[in-house]
Scaffold this motif. Structure first.
Motif, PDB file in Angstrom:
ATOM      1  N   LYS A  44       5.237  -4.617   3.560  1.00  0.00           N
ATOM      2  CA  LYS A  44       5.876  -5.083   4.929  1.00  0.00           C
ATOM      3  C   LYS A  44       7.178  -4.093   4.942  1.00  0.00           C
ATOM      4  CE  LYS A  44       2.913  -8.340   5.965  1.00  0.00           C
ATOM      5  NZ  LYS A  44       3.442  -9.868   5.885  1.00  0.00           N
ATOM      6  N   GLY A  45       7.129  -3.583   6.215  1.00  0.00           N
ATOM      7  CA  GLY A  45       8.330  -2.510   6.496  1.00  0.00           C
ATOM      8  C   GLY A  45       8.147  -1.284   6.299  1.00  0.00           C
ATOM      9  N   ASP A  46       7.083  -1.070   5.396  1.00  0.00           N
ATOM     10  CA  ASP A  46       6.715   0.706   5.291  1.00  0.00           C
ATOM     11  C   ASP A  46       5.852   1.094   6.469  1.00  0.00           C
ATOM     12  OD1 ASP A  46       8.056   0.649   2.882  1.00  0.00           O
ATOM     13  OD2 ASP A  46       5.956   0.910   1.543  1.00  0.00           O
ATOM     14  N   THR A  47       5.885   2.333   6.605  1.00  0.00           N
ATOM     15  CA  THR A  47       5.056   2.884   7.695  1.00  0.00           C
ATOM     16  C   THR A  47       3.865   3.530   6.814  1.00  0.00           C
ATOM     17  OG1 THR A  47       7.124   3.742   8.814  1.00  0.00           O
ATOM     18  CG2 THR A  47       5.000   5.126   9.058  1.00  0.00           C
ATOM     19  N   ARG A  48       3.840   3.980   5.686  1.00  0.00           N
ATOM     20  CA  ARG A  48       2.672   4.687   5.169  1.00  0.00           C
ATOM     21  C   ARG A  48       1.934   3.837   4.086  1.00  0.00           C
ATOM     22  NH1 ARG A  48       4.118  10.348   2.624  1.00  0.00           N
ATOM     23  NH2 ARG A  48       2.013  10.896   3.561  1.00  0.00           N
ATOM     24  N   TYR A  49       0.772   4.202   4.034  1.00  0.00           N
ATOM     25  CA  TYR A  49      -0.178   3.245   3.239  1.00  0.00           C
ATOM     26  C   TYR A  49      -0.840   4.036   2.032  1.00  0.00           C
ATOM     27  CZ  TYR A  49      -0.960   0.862   7.475  1.00  0.00           C
ATOM     28  OH  TYR A  49      -0.728   0.189   8.592  1.00  0.00           O
ATOM     29  N   LEU A  50      -0.869   3.186   0.913  1.00  0.00           N
ATOM     30  CA  LEU A  50      -1.849   3.525  -0.345  1.00  0.00           C
ATOM     31  C   LEU A  50      -3.178   3.463  -0.178  1.00  0.00           C
ATOM     32  CD1 LEU A  50      -2.348   4.732  -3.255  1.00  0.00           C
ATOM     33  CD2 LEU A  50      -1.846   2.447  -4.029  1.00  0.00           C
ATOM     34  N   ALA A  51      -4.109   4.335   0.023  1.00  0.00           N
ATOM     35  CA  ALA A  51      -5.637   4.152  -0.075  1.00  0.00           C
ATOM     36  C   ALA A  51      -6.129   3.488  -1.278  1.00  0.00           C
ATOM     37  CB  ALA A  51      -6.194   5.297   0.397  1.00  0.00           C
ATOM     38  N   LEU A  52      -7.027   2.465  -1.201  1.00  0.00           N
ATOM     39  CA  LEU A  52      -7.584   2.103  -2.340  1.00  0.00           C
ATOM     40  C   LEU A  52      -9.122   2.187  -2.239  1.00  0.00           C
ATOM     41  CD1 LEU A  52      -5.728  -1.557  -2.030  1.00  0.00           C
ATOM     42  CD2 LEU A  52      -5.158   0.298  -3.388  1.00  0.00           C
ATOM     43  N   ASP A  53      -9.574   3.192  -3.118  1.00  0.00           N
ATOM     44  CA  ASP A  53     -11.001   4.137  -3.000  1.00  0.00           C
ATOM     45  C   ASP A  53     -11.176   4.527  -1.543  1.00  0.00           C
ATOM     46  OD1 ASP A  53     -11.838   3.639  -5.469  1.00  0.00           O
ATOM     47  OD2 ASP A  53     -12.499   1.717  -5.104  1.00  0.00           O
ATOM     48  N   ILE A  85      -1.423   8.082   5.351  1.00  0.00           N
ATOM     49  CA  ILE A  85      -1.854   7.749   3.976  1.00  0.00           C
ATOM     50  C   ILE A  85      -0.991   8.627   3.033  1.00  0.00           C
ATOM     51  CG2 ILE A  85      -4.054   8.040   2.209  1.00  0.00           C
ATOM     52  CD1 ILE A  85      -5.761   7.623   4.619  1.00  0.00           C
ATOM     53  N   ALA A  86      -0.339   8.031   2.146  1.00  0.00           N
ATOM     54  CA  ALA A  86       0.393   8.610   1.117  1.00  0.00           C
ATOM     55  C   ALA A  86      -0.134   9.137   0.030  1.00  0.00           C
ATOM     56  CB  ALA A  86       1.652   7.651   0.909  1.00  0.00           C
ATOM     57  N   GLY A  87      -1.296   8.276  -0.297  1.00  0.00           N
ATOM     58  CA  GLY A  87      -1.971   8.886  -1.477  1.00  0.00           C
ATOM     59  C   GLY A  87      -3.192   7.942  -1.975  1.00  0.00           C
ATOM     60  N   TYR A  88      -4.021   8.259  -2.466  1.00  0.00           N
ATOM     61  CA  TYR A  88      -5.262   7.467  -2.938  1.00  0.00           C
ATOM     62  C   TYR A  88      -5.218   7.121  -4.350  1.00  0.00           C
ATOM     63  CZ  TYR A  88      -6.978   9.683   1.028  1.00  0.00           C
ATOM     64  OH  TYR A  88      -7.194  10.344   2.443  1.00  0.00           O
ATOM     65  N   PHE A  89      -5.726   5.768  -4.556  1.00  0.00           N
ATOM     66  CA  PHE A  89      -6.214   5.306  -5.695  1.00  0.00           C
ATOM     67  C   PHE A  89      -7.603   5.009  -5.764  1.00  0.00           C
ATOM     68  CE2 PHE A  89      -7.819   1.534  -7.926  1.00  0.00           C
ATOM     69  CZ  PHE A  89      -7.474   1.858  -9.143  1.00  0.00           C
ATOM     70  N   ILE A  90      -8.109   5.867  -6.819  1.00  0.00           N
ATOM     71  CA  ILE A  90      -9.636   5.765  -7.048  1.00  0.00           C
ATOM     72  C   ILE A  90     -10.026   5.034  -8.227  1.00  0.00           C
ATOM     73  CG2 ILE A  90     -11.695   7.369  -7.379  1.00  0.00           C
ATOM     74  CD1 ILE A  90     -10.389   7.650  -4.537  1.00  0.00           C
ATOM     75  N   SER A  91     -10.693   3.906  -8.074  1.00  0.00           N
ATOM     76  CA  SER A  91     -11.187   3.199  -9.217  1.00  0.00           C
ATOM     77  C   SER A  91     -12.025   3.525 -10.144  1.00  0.00           C
ATOM     78  CB  SER A  91     -11.496   1.811  -8.481  1.00  0.00           C
ATOM     79  OG  SER A  91     -12.811   1.960  -8.137  1.00  0.00           O
ATOM     80  N   HIS A  92     -13.133   4.453  -9.466  1.00  0.00           N
ATOM     81  CA  HIS A  92     -14.135   5.163 -10.321  1.00  0.00           C
ATOM     82  C   HIS A  92     -14.968   6.224  -9.289  1.00  0.00           C
ATOM     83  CE1 HIS A  92     -16.330   1.919  -8.718  1.00  0.00           C
ATOM     84  NE2 HIS A  92     -17.537   2.411  -9.137  1.00  0.00           N
TER      85      HIS A  92
END
Length: 341
Positions: free
Chosen positions: A59-68, A105-112
């Motif tokens: 909350k309050g951020d502009t950018r996101y972390l992508a989850l997969d 999109i600030a970056g990505y987390f890739i689970s597998h």
């Protein structure tokens, strides 16, 4: 440490996870926290425009972390149709989809590295900008580099591997249980391994102030894992957050209805198996009461080509029928935004 003592290694790892989470709770700033989640893709196969991918931000951020990143640009398009990203401002020379994809999109987390979790990132990499981090466990990043970013399957947009390495993405290895910051956001995160049949998947725990959200990649139940107990270890990490009502939600899979035989799950969950795992979380948290009302988002439902069968409706009904813990089961639709205060 010798590989002849696996139980000792697991104990040390679990202790590190618990200490890391306790320290995080002690050091976290006392803020209201909370998250916004945007569903870019929710299915677990077949529908190549609607595969596992979510965006999360504090909350309050502009950018996101992508989850997969199974479906990225199609999901952004659907989310825009549903009114998401209204605070993004004028897009200038970019299309609205391009602005979200390139700038928000600030970056990505890739689970597998299964295709239904990376396809959207790979396809759209040709038009991304910057040097964005891709976070993951070493086996996941090794697969991205070796099997995709190799100038044979796809150009090498990573910062390592076959030359020339274009460096559009920085493959950033996560150490299980260690916290790291997500540049460009106020989020921090910690990654934990999961069992997923023949490979290691992972869960990411993200933090904003004193609020936490857990995103699980594909995983099967501990009882079918051959003794790995990955979920049991994670429940020990999440239990103090549940007791403190600091865990604002979790997203986990229920890929198949209950009638699929265990031998055909291949490292996935059904509603019945998920209920058993949530019971284990309740036991770790000291009882059912702390879980009451906890948002449990369900993803990775596998579509079917069988006439007259609706896995999504069937799974939703089975989850509710077995919901003796009183959690809030939610099945996001593609393009939907959810607030977790």
């Amino acid at each position: 440490m010798s590989s002849r003592h696996p139980s000792l290694r697991v104990a040390v790892l679990l202790l590190g996870m618990l200490l890391g989470t306790s320290a995080a709770l002690a050091q976290a700033p006392q803020a209201s926290g909370g998250f916004e989640l945007v569903a870019l893709g929710v299915n677990g196969g077949l529908d190549d425009g609607n595969l596992s991918s979510y965006l999360v931000r504090a909350k309050g951020d502009t950018r996101y972390l992508a989850l997969d990143a199974g479906s990225v640009l199609p999901g952004i398009g659907r989310a825009l149709e549903h009114g998401a990203f209204a605070d993004a401002g004028p897009s200038g020379a970019e299309t609205p989809r391009g602005q979200v994809f390139r700038d928000l999109i600030a970056g990505y987390f890739i689970s597998h590295a299964h295709l239904d979790h990376v396809q959207g990132l790979l396809i759209a990499a040709t038009d991304d900008t910057g040097h964005k981090p891709i976070y993951g466990l070493p086996p996941t990043l090794d697969t991205l580099s070796r099997d995709y970013f190799n100038w044979t399957a796809w150009p090498n947009f990573a910062d390592r591997g076959p030359a020339p390495a274009l460096g559009r993405y920085r493959l950033t290895e996560a150490v299980p249980g260690q916290w790291f910051n997500i540049p460009g956001t106020s989020l921090s995160a910690s990654v934990y391994p999961l069992w997923h049949d023949r490979l290691t998947s992972s869960m990411v725990l993200v933090r904003s102030g004193d609020a936490y959200f857990a995103y699980f990649g594909d995983t099967g139940p501990d009882a079918l894992s051959g003794g790995q107990h990955r979920l049991a270890d994670i429940w020990q990490v999440l239990a103090p957050l549940v007791r403190a009502h600091a865990l604002k939600g979790m997203l986990i899979e229920a890929s198949f209805p209950n009638d699929l035989p265990d031998a055909q799950l291949f490292g996935h969950l059904t509603p019945a198996w998920l209920q058993r795992e949530l019971d284990a979380l309740a036991a770790a948290a000291g009882g059912q009461a702390p879980l009451k009302g906890l948002p449990v988002l369900i993803g990775h439902i596998k579509p079917t080509l069988q006439a007259g069968r609706d896995p999504r409706a069937l799974i939703a009904r089975q989850l509710q029928d077995g919901n003796h813990l009183g959690v809030r089961f939610l099945l996001p639709e593609q393009g939907e935004s959810l607030q977790m205060p």
